[in-house]
Motif scaffolding. Sequence first.
Motif, short mmCIF file in Angstrom:
data_model
loop_
_atom_site.label_atom_id
_atom_site.label_comp_id
_atom_site.label_asym_id
_atom_site.label_seq_id
_atom_site.Cartn_x
_atom_site.Cartn_y
_atom_site.Cartn_z
N ARG A 174 2.63 -50.84 -60.90
CA ARG A 174 1.66 -51.49 -61.78
C ARG A 174 2.26 -52.72 -62.44
N LEU A 200 4.13 -49.29 -68.02
CA LEU A 200 3.54 -49.15 -66.70
C LEU A 200 4.56 -48.71 -65.66
N LEU A 215 -5.88 -53.08 -58.74
CA LEU A 215 -4.83 -52.71 -59.69
C LEU A 215 -5.17 -51.49 -60.54
N VAL A 216 -6.39 -51.41 -61.01
CA VAL A 216 -6.76 -50.36 -61.95
C VAL A 216 -7.32 -49.13 -61.23
#
Length: 122
Positions: free
Chosen positions: A18, A14, A87-88
């Motif tokens: 992230r 990541l 987050l995503v």
Amino acid sequence: MRDSKRLLSIFRSLSEARQQGLLEYAEFLAGKEGADIAAAPPSEPLLILRPEKENVVKAIQRLMQTYPMLERNRVFHEASAQMTRHLVHGVAAVDAIDELERIFARNYQEHLDALKQDPLSS
């Protein structure tokens, strides 16, 4: 052991931002594990002001403290969805936190409505 290696591999793949988000989410989940409250929670929300700069994990923790009378598992699902959006899906922290504020306020109102219907259930 296999899961921890897989998690570490994913973590390393990541971006730094992230990775930080994943750490914050892990801290949130770890905090949920030990969240047993012995005393009866207050019936009114506590006045905990929203800091000017706050991340989503800290906002969830603050709101859990603000609304200790809410059933954590009920709110957790919706709070997790906001964490995922942030987050995503890249939703800005401030937007996710604004939505968290609405979620907790709505759940509190539903809690009050349930108490009015069955005052002995508290």
